[in-house]
Design an enzyme around this catalytic site. Structure first.
Site, PDB file in Angstrom:
ATOM      1  CE  LYS A 202      88.037 -29.254  12.447  1.00  0.00           C
ATOM      2  NZ  LYS A 202      89.126 -28.184  12.123  1.00  0.00           N
ATOM      3  CG  HIS A 221      92.446 -22.323   8.041  1.00  0.00           C
ATOM      4  ND1 HIS A 221      92.874 -22.346   8.774  1.00  0.00           N
ATOM      5  CD2 HIS A 221      90.717 -21.961   8.589  1.00  0.00           C
ATOM      6  CE1 HIS A 221      92.445 -22.523  10.336  1.00  0.00           C
ATOM      7  NE2 HIS A 221      91.010 -22.058   9.734  1.00  0.00           N
ATOM      8  CG  ASP A 223      87.428 -19.798  11.301  1.00  0.00           C
ATOM      9  OD1 ASP A 223      88.826 -20.595  10.706  1.00  0.00           O
ATOM     10  OD2 ASP A 223      87.579 -19.780  11.667  1.00  0.00           O
ATOM     11  CG  HIS A 277      92.705 -18.692  12.022  1.00  0.00           C
ATOM     12  ND1 HIS A 277      91.978 -18.143  10.901  1.00  0.00           N
ATOM     13  CD2 HIS A 277      92.462 -19.171  12.148  1.00  0.00           C
ATOM     14  CE1 HIS A 277      91.453 -18.655  11.032  1.00  0.00           C
ATOM     15  NE2 HIS A 277      91.362 -19.953  11.898  1.00  0.00           N
TER      16      HIS A 277
END
Length: 336
Positions: A202, A221, A223, A277
């Site tokens: 990404k 959020h 991962d 994070h």
């Protein structure tokens, strides 16, 4: 239907020095209010070239148990290759819109590959100040080159070379983490699907924002992945939530930032933390980052490894096929 890109919104916002309402976070999220300004603890840094392998292993395991994030240096990925990866990614995002849109994620696609803007469903309908490009880089059987930029021409060669290095680094780290659980070196790699596990590149592009005090590049959020291996550019922005505070992550040139993701949390039955994070943005400079997410394939069922389960250590998480886990998480549905 034309989708408005944050890069274009940034250009018009910088002229007016205001941002659209949907990018303004509530006070409980605004970085100016919520970022801790006192002395901050440093995210652990591990030198993988240290000849004392036991010391390296202890440091990786401790950071994964206590933080869920650490930075690795002397990790075997050539500095020059990281620079080339960043150069081809930056060049792509500086292309005219029409060229970027040629690899856009189709509007009706169920998969996330391609150039795009909106990703997560946000409870308050807020938007993140970021554009992105997703595409798988390994294994070769799941690579779809139609989502890889044709321009710059060396984009493909650089990403294919980077994929081999990032795969090797992930195997080293998963081996250490497996042994840290008292298991065979291959246990976590196999738990993520072994040779069928997928590496998703990404590129995050966070253009300048006239009100960085009010907006977020990516909201808080964890991962979805097993682990994430990330290289940022020199513009700070990554923040980590620990001990009830949001802390800025230190930028170390050429380091790789390692996030423990949801699937390692679940495989380890909670021994290893998945790091919470978020990303802030800059008023004058563009922040970019290149995370590679190591993920199970869609049908792979992930839950606590059976070897870790006993009468004294019952399973804390329900097994899910990765496609179902991802769908539920991205749509804010219950997971356990």
């Amino acid at each position: 239907m034309e989708i408005e890109r944050v890069q274009d919104i940034s250009s018009s916002s910088l002229r007016t020095e205001a941002i659209p309402l949907e990018f303004i976070r509530s006070e409980k999220e605004q970085p100016a209010i919520t970022t801790f300004r006192g002395p901050t603890p440093a995210i652990p840094v591990v030198d993988l070239s240290d000849p004392d392998e036991e010391s390296v292993a202890r440091a990786v395991v401790k950071a994964s148990e206590e933080w869920g994030i650490f930075q690795v240096v002397n990790h075997g990925i050539p500095t020059e290759l990281i620079k080339r990866l960043q150069e081809v990614g930056r060049t792509f995002f500086e292309l005219p819109s029409s060229e970027k849109e040629s690899v856009a994620k189709p509007v009706d696609a169920k998969d996330i590959e391609g150039y795009g803007t909106k990703l997560q469903k946000e409870v308050e309908g807020k938007k993140a100040w970021v554009d992105h490009l997703f595409h798988r880089i390994w294994p070769p059987s799941c690579v779809n080159y139609s989502f890889w930029p044709k321009n710059p021409p060396e984009y493909r060669e650089v990403n294919e070379e980077y994929a081999l290095h990032v795969k090797k680094l992930s195997e080293t780290l998963l081996g250490i983490l497996s042994e840290g659980l008292g298991l065979r070196r291959e246990a976590l790699r196999e738990g993520l699907g072994g040779d069928l596990a997928e590496f998703m590149m990404k590129i995050n592009y966070y253009p300048p924002c006239p009100r960085p005090d009010l907006a977020l590049g990516v909201p808080a959020h964890t991962d979805l992945s097993g682990i994430t291996l990330l290289v940022p550019n020199e513009v700070p922005g990554l923040q980590v939530f620990k001990d009830d505070h949001w802390f800025d992550a230190e930028y170390i040139p050429s380091a790789v930032i390692v996030h423990i993701g949801d699937q390692i949390l679940r495989l380890s039955n909670g021994r290893y933390k998945n790091v919470l994070h978020r990303t802030t943005v800059d008023k004058d400079r563009t922040r970019m980052s290149w995370p590679v997410f190591l993920e199970p394939h869609r049908e792979m069922v992930v839950g606590p490894l059976p070897e870790l389960i006993s009468d004294g250590n019952l399973p804390k998480y329900k097994p899910f096929a990765f496609k179902d886990y991802s769908y539920r998480k991205l749509n804010k549905l219950p997971l356990d």
